[in-house]
Design an enzyme around this catalytic site. Structure first.
Site, PDB file in Angstrom:
ATOM      1  N   SER A 254       0.922  -1.280  -0.201  1.00 41.77           N
ATOM      2  CA  SER A 254       0.113   0.008   0.111  1.00 41.77           C
ATOM      3  C   SER A 254       0.798   1.102  -0.068  1.00 41.77           C
ATOM      4  O   SER A 254       2.128   1.063   0.219  1.00 41.77           O
ATOM      5  CB  SER A 254      -0.962  -0.124   1.112  1.00 41.77           C
ATOM      6  OG  SER A 254       0.032   0.073   2.405  1.00 41.77           O
ATOM      7  N   LYS A 255       0.110   2.304  -0.322  1.00 41.05           N
ATOM      8  CA  LYS A 255       1.252   3.833  -0.621  1.00 41.05           C
ATOM      9  C   LYS A 255       1.926   3.716   0.664  1.00 41.05           C
ATOM     10  O   LYS A 255       3.174   4.154   0.854  1.00 41.05           O
ATOM     11  CB  LYS A 255       0.293   4.648  -0.805  1.00 41.05           C
ATOM     12  CG  LYS A 255       1.000   6.017  -0.786  1.00 41.05           C
ATOM     13  CD  LYS A 255       0.619   6.908  -1.746  1.00 41.05           C
ATOM     14  CE  LYS A 255       1.611   8.152  -1.844  1.00 41.05           C
ATOM     15  NZ  LYS A 255       1.356   9.238  -2.680  1.00 41.05           N
TER      16      LYS A 255
END
Ligand code: GLU
Length: 492
Positions: A254-255
């Site tokens: 994920s970011k």
């Protein structure tokens, strides 16, 4: 192997180019370069609701920065263009009509509201598909009537019943899907725009794509695409789905946990060749011990057989380690262009200073081998440009004592007498002084470092002193003498 190798990277400009997307681009690029094929960039921008102009620009920038130059595509052209799907709309319409004519597809006049109701009902009944295919069996008269009333419609593919749809994935082997779990695929939306599926298949065919290498989030789309190729009477390309990338804790990337944009890595001081090398190893390896490999070396070694079907792990620490290796290889001069603006932004250099100032090259040269990112060079570079305004507290306790002032005063005298102020002569002077005075060399070096840099760590002291120059070193030691005088009561 198909006679002509043509691969494409087909991003949707709905957000920045992240590590997963960059890996897809990179594997396509390596595969094309390895096989003497063609690497095509195609922009899949038919989802107008999610289109972002800035994302498109960033995709181009990111690919260029990584050196993934495409042979055909936007800004470049090519014989099967245009390469931006929103500029190819008439084609999709035409092919959708063709499938309606051949009775492989049909118009669906169901309203979004009905579709939603049906979907919920079927979900409750645990049916495997969400649409009840009401419009699949409309009579020609009913269709005419709906058209005459200008009822909006979408176009759906007729998924054949009871079929096993197979394809041979070049990374995972044979994959079977039962057609009965597939919904009648939407090909064209009410606004006349194609769905991803239709545009993707039509273009892969039109652009003579031989191999589709993409992330495995698309694997469930592939049986649908296979049926679509069949409906058109076209031979599908070969497929290879790349394994998922996980974060070190085993979750989806994920970011927050590393899936930053390619441009974020640029901004935080990662070199493009390091990121290139690192990303290539997310799922691929040359099959031997090598880890640090240049672009040409990777092209030479690349093969689809060496892509693992297992998930790969994105470990940012490893990226930093690899970046450190590349920083080591670079000359300081070659890094100036990237580091100089960062030094300026930090306020270390005045706006009129220029990048050819020797202190800039010296700072980079002395710090790069102890840094993992360009930003780390910058974070540690302040004392090359600005006199320390304080001294590291713990180091003061360790290295500044009551006798230090006298040592500094003698040193100042000795330094003043130096004709050449360089690393070799400084080394000699310090050692001679140590021998003559009986003061351990460390007791000269550590306090001097603290005086000239404000901290207890950094590059070799004599190199640092040479880089700073006699005048600066003098000024800083004198400042330290005053500080020692003022704070003598607190010293041991
Ligand atoms: N436009 C799709 C994407 O954004 C491309 C998928 C494919 O390569 O077929 O990833």
């Amino acid at each position: 192997m198909p006679a002509e190798i043509r691969v494409r990277f087909a991003p949707s400009p709905t957000g920045y180019l992240h590590v997963g997307g960059a890996r897809t681009a990179l594997f396509n690029y390596l595969f094309a370069r390895r096989s003497g094929g063609t690497f095509i960039l195609r922009i899949e921008d038919t989802d107008r609701g999610r289109f972002q102009e800035s994302a498109l620009e960033e995709i181009y920038q990111s690919l260029r920065w990584l050196g993934l130059d495409w042979d055909e595509g936007p800004q470049k052209g090519g014989e099967v263009g245009p390469y931006i799907q929103s500029e190819r709309l008439d084609r999709y319409q035409k092919y959708a009509d063709q499938l309606i004519q051949s009775e492989h597809a049909y118009r669906c006049f169901c309203t979004p509201q009905r579709l939603e109701e049906v979907r919920l009902k079927r979900e409750k009944e645990k049916q495997s598909t969400g649409y009840d295919r009401l419009c699949r069996d409309l009579t020609p008269a009913q269709i005419e009537e709906n058209l005459a009333q200008n009822k909006p419609y979408i176009v759906r593919l007729k998924i054949p019943a009871g079929r096993t749809v197979s394809f041979n994935d070049l990374i995972r082997g044979k994959i079977d899907y039962q057609s009965d779990i597939l919904d009648d695929l939407v090909l064209l939306k009410t606004d006349g725009f194609p769905t991803y599926h239709l545009a993707n298949v039509v273009d892969d065919h039109a652009m003579r794509i031989s191999h589709v290498l993409r992330g495995d989030e698309w694997i469930a789309s592939t049986p649908r695409h296979v049926l679509l190729y069949e409906a058109f009477g076209w031979t599908p390309p070969l497929f290879a789905h790349m394994p998922v990338i996980l974060d070190p804790s085993g979750g989806k990337l994920s970011k927050r946990k590393g899936a930053a944009s390619v441009m974020d890595y640029k901004r935080t001081g990662i070199l493009p060749e390091a990121l290139f090398n690192f990303i290539a190893f997310l799922g691929w390896s040359p099959g031997d011990e090598r880890e640090k490999m240049g672009r040409e070396e990777m092209i030479e070694a690349f093969s689809l057989e060496n892509i693992s079907p297992k998930a790969s792990v994105f470990d940012e620490k490893k990226l930093e380690w690899m970046n450190g290796l590349y920083l080591h290889d670079h000359s300081a001069e070659s890094l100036v262009r990237d580091v100089f603006p960062l030094l300026k932004a930090k306020g270390f250099i005045s706006s009129e200073a220029n990048e050819h100032d020797p202190i800039v090259v010296s700072a980079i040269s002395l710090l790069k081998d102890r840094s993992r990112r360009l930003t780390e060079i910058v974070e540690n570079a302040s004392y090359f440009f600005i006199d320390p305004v304080s001294y590291e507290e713990k180091a003061v306790i360790k290295y500044f004592a009551k006798g230090t002032k006298a040592v500094f005063e003698t040193l100042i005298d000795k330094l003043d007498g130096m004709i050449e102020f360089n690393q070799v002569s400084l080394d000699k002077l310090y050692h001679e002084y140590s021998t003559a005075s009986g003061v351990a060399i460390g007791e000269l070096i550590h306090p001097t470092r603290l005086a000239v840099s404000g901290v207890s760590f950094g590059p070799g002291l004599f190199e640092l002193m040479q880089a700073l120059g006699k005048e600066t070193v003098f000024r800083r030691i004198k400042t330290a003498i005053s500080w020692l005088e003022k704070n003598s009561a607190t010293l041991q």
